[in-house]
Design a protein around this motif. Sequence first.
Motif, short mmCIF file in Angstrom:
data_model
loop_
_atom_site.label_atom_id
_atom_site.label_comp_id
_atom_site.label_asym_id
_atom_site.label_seq_id
_atom_site.Cartn_x
_atom_site.Cartn_y
_atom_site.Cartn_z
N TRP A 165 4.23 15.27 9.54
CA TRP A 165 4.46 14.28 8.50
C TRP A 165 5.91 14.34 8.02
CZ3 TRP A 165 0.83 11.71 4.78
CH2 TRP A 165 -0.44 11.52 5.33
N SER A 166 6.57 13.21 8.04
CA SER A 166 7.81 13.04 7.30
C SER A 166 7.47 12.18 6.08
CB SER A 166 8.89 12.39 8.18
OG SER A 166 10.10 12.26 7.47
N ALA A 167 8.28 11.20 5.76
CA ALA A 167 8.01 10.29 4.64
C ALA A 167 8.74 8.99 4.92
CB ALA A 167 8.44 10.90 3.31
N ILE B 68 4.98 5.93 2.59
CA ILE B 68 4.64 7.28 2.12
C ILE B 68 5.70 7.73 1.13
CG2 ILE B 68 4.18 9.65 2.83
CD1 ILE B 68 3.68 8.53 5.68
N LEU B 69 5.27 8.06 -0.09
CA LEU B 69 6.19 8.54 -1.13
C LEU B 69 6.16 10.06 -1.16
CD1 LEU B 69 8.02 8.24 -3.62
CD2 LEU B 69 5.97 7.92 -5.00
N LEU B 70 7.34 10.67 -1.14
CA LEU B 70 7.47 12.13 -1.16
C LEU B 70 7.81 12.60 -2.57
CD1 LEU B 70 7.81 14.94 0.07
CD2 LEU B 70 10.11 14.28 0.80
N VAL C 210 -6.81 8.58 -8.62
CA VAL C 210 -5.93 8.44 -7.47
C VAL C 210 -6.06 9.68 -6.59
CG1 VAL C 210 -3.51 8.41 -6.76
CG2 VAL C 210 -4.29 6.88 -8.58
N LYS C 211 -6.19 9.46 -5.29
CA LYS C 211 -6.25 10.56 -4.33
C LYS C 211 -4.91 10.66 -3.61
CE LYS C 211 -10.56 11.11 -5.31
NZ LYS C 211 -10.98 12.24 -6.19
N ALA C 212 -4.45 11.90 -3.36
CA ALA C 212 -3.15 12.14 -2.76
C ALA C 212 -3.28 13.20 -1.67
CB ALA C 212 -2.14 12.56 -3.81
N GLU D 13 0.85 -1.19 0.00
CA GLU D 13 0.00 0.00 0.00
C GLU D 13 0.88 1.24 0.00
OE1 GLU D 13 -4.26 -1.26 1.98
OE2 GLU D 13 -2.78 -0.23 3.23
N VAL D 14 0.47 2.26 -0.77
CA VAL D 14 1.27 3.46 -0.96
C VAL D 14 0.40 4.69 -0.75
CG1 VAL D 14 2.82 4.71 -2.52
CG2 VAL D 14 2.61 2.22 -2.70
N VAL D 15 0.99 5.71 -0.11
CA VAL D 15 0.35 7.02 0.03
C VAL D 15 1.19 8.02 -0.76
CG1 VAL D 15 -0.26 8.88 1.62
CG2 VAL D 15 -0.66 6.48 2.27
N LEU D 16 0.57 8.70 -1.73
CA LEU D 16 1.26 9.70 -2.54
C LEU D 16 1.13 11.06 -1.88
CD1 LEU D 16 0.17 8.70 -6.18
CD2 LEU D 16 2.22 8.02 -4.92
N THR D 17 2.25 11.77 -1.72
CA THR D 17 2.24 13.12 -1.16
C THR D 17 3.04 14.04 -2.07
OG1 THR D 17 4.22 12.76 0.20
CG2 THR D 17 2.10 12.19 1.18
N PHE D 18 2.59 15.32 -2.14
CA PHE D 18 3.24 16.32 -2.99
C PHE D 18 3.46 17.59 -2.18
CE2 PHE D 18 0.95 13.47 -5.80
CZ PHE D 18 1.81 13.28 -6.85
N ASP D 19 4.65 18.18 -2.32
CA ASP D 19 5.02 19.38 -1.59
C ASP D 19 5.17 20.58 -2.52
OD1 ASP D 19 5.13 17.67 0.53
OD2 ASP D 19 7.23 17.99 1.01
#
Length: 417
Positions: A192-194, A224-226, A97-99, A71-77
């Motif tokens: 949150w880190s990653a 968690i993918l950064l 896809v929800k991020a 399982e993966v959580v996509l995050t964008f900065d």
Amino acid sequence: MIGSSVAFRTRSWVVLGLGFLTLGSPAALAADCPGHPDALGTSRTLVVDPHEHPRIGTMQYRETLPLKDHEVVLTFDDGPLPKYSNQVLQILADECVKATFFIIGGQAKANPEGVRKLVTAGHTVGTHSMTHPLTFDRMPIEKANAEINGGIEWTSAAMTDPSALAPFFRIPGLMRAEGVENLLISRGIQVWSADFPADDWRHVSPDRVYQLAIQRLEAKGKGILLLHDIQARTVAALPKIIRDLKARGYRIVHVVPATADRPATPTAPVEWLLHPPSETTPIARWPAVPNFVYTQTQTLPAPDLADLNAQPAHQPLLPRRTMAQANVAAILPAPGRDLFAIPEGSLEVLLSTTLSRRAATRLAMAAETTRAPKGKAAKPQARHTSHATPATPKHVAQPNSATPRPTRPSKRYPTAA
């Protein structure tokens, strides 16, 4: 038409059931992505309570999100930046896809429409400070607080409904500091880190961004993918990353904060570890000894043998009289100095020197001759046939001497006291 209607109703009930399993949170499955039947989709929605688990991301913290394997959580900065953020939004929409996006206050102030697009698309929106300084690890807490507040104020101001802002915060550059973390946690904001980045902020190719994302995910197995939605290389790499995630059997998880109407997803504490220990995995760290609170601190005296009403199980090895004498410290007189004196020129002195044993033997024979009775001559000692008789040293007395003259020992050895 009837078969199609039954199939539609069946699929609708399945989707509705999955919606209840995720506590009412919408989950876009691949089969429900209009126009994109091969889309990756969002497998489930995870509801988290920032108060229960305030720090997540194994790049810096012990805990991470309670994800299952693959399982993966996509995050964008760093967004929104219309030139690239809009393309990222379209790619995610095509894959249903929800991020989670961490917004800079200055970007929200300049592009409030970009923030509203994120909320409308159903993504989770957190904050990433006001100006993205890379000095959170050493700046005064007052300045850090101003940066945090500025990002929250401008991001929430860009939203039609400010309550849509999630209490999630990612420190710029992951330059963590305990004071900053404690400040955020005291305000109910989750830090949150990653679990792994793709290095898309570096000067690397889009293919390298894709490779790093997949390689590091494969090494972790989940997490968690950064990423950054303000980079052209991220826009170019994202479609390939999503296609490869689907090919490798990975699933996307959408994370939202818990509210009064939306309770947190039930989890066990061990699920918040990236690799929870199993029964077959030995643990090298022993549990800490608990600190007991004693009602009384007074110590009791040790019991005596008589208190136990018991006789000794064995008899003493020594008789009582001997034991009593052993208890008396007897003091013996020191030996006199003359006890160890050796007369000068004695046989012992000669044996301790470098003279040969033959010379010492002849001297002893001479002494025996002088002690023999008158009229009886002592028999001479038989000579060895194999060796010639050695010359008699000058300092050794002759056999016919009345009294052997003592010989002074060699100077190389000390004389006896």
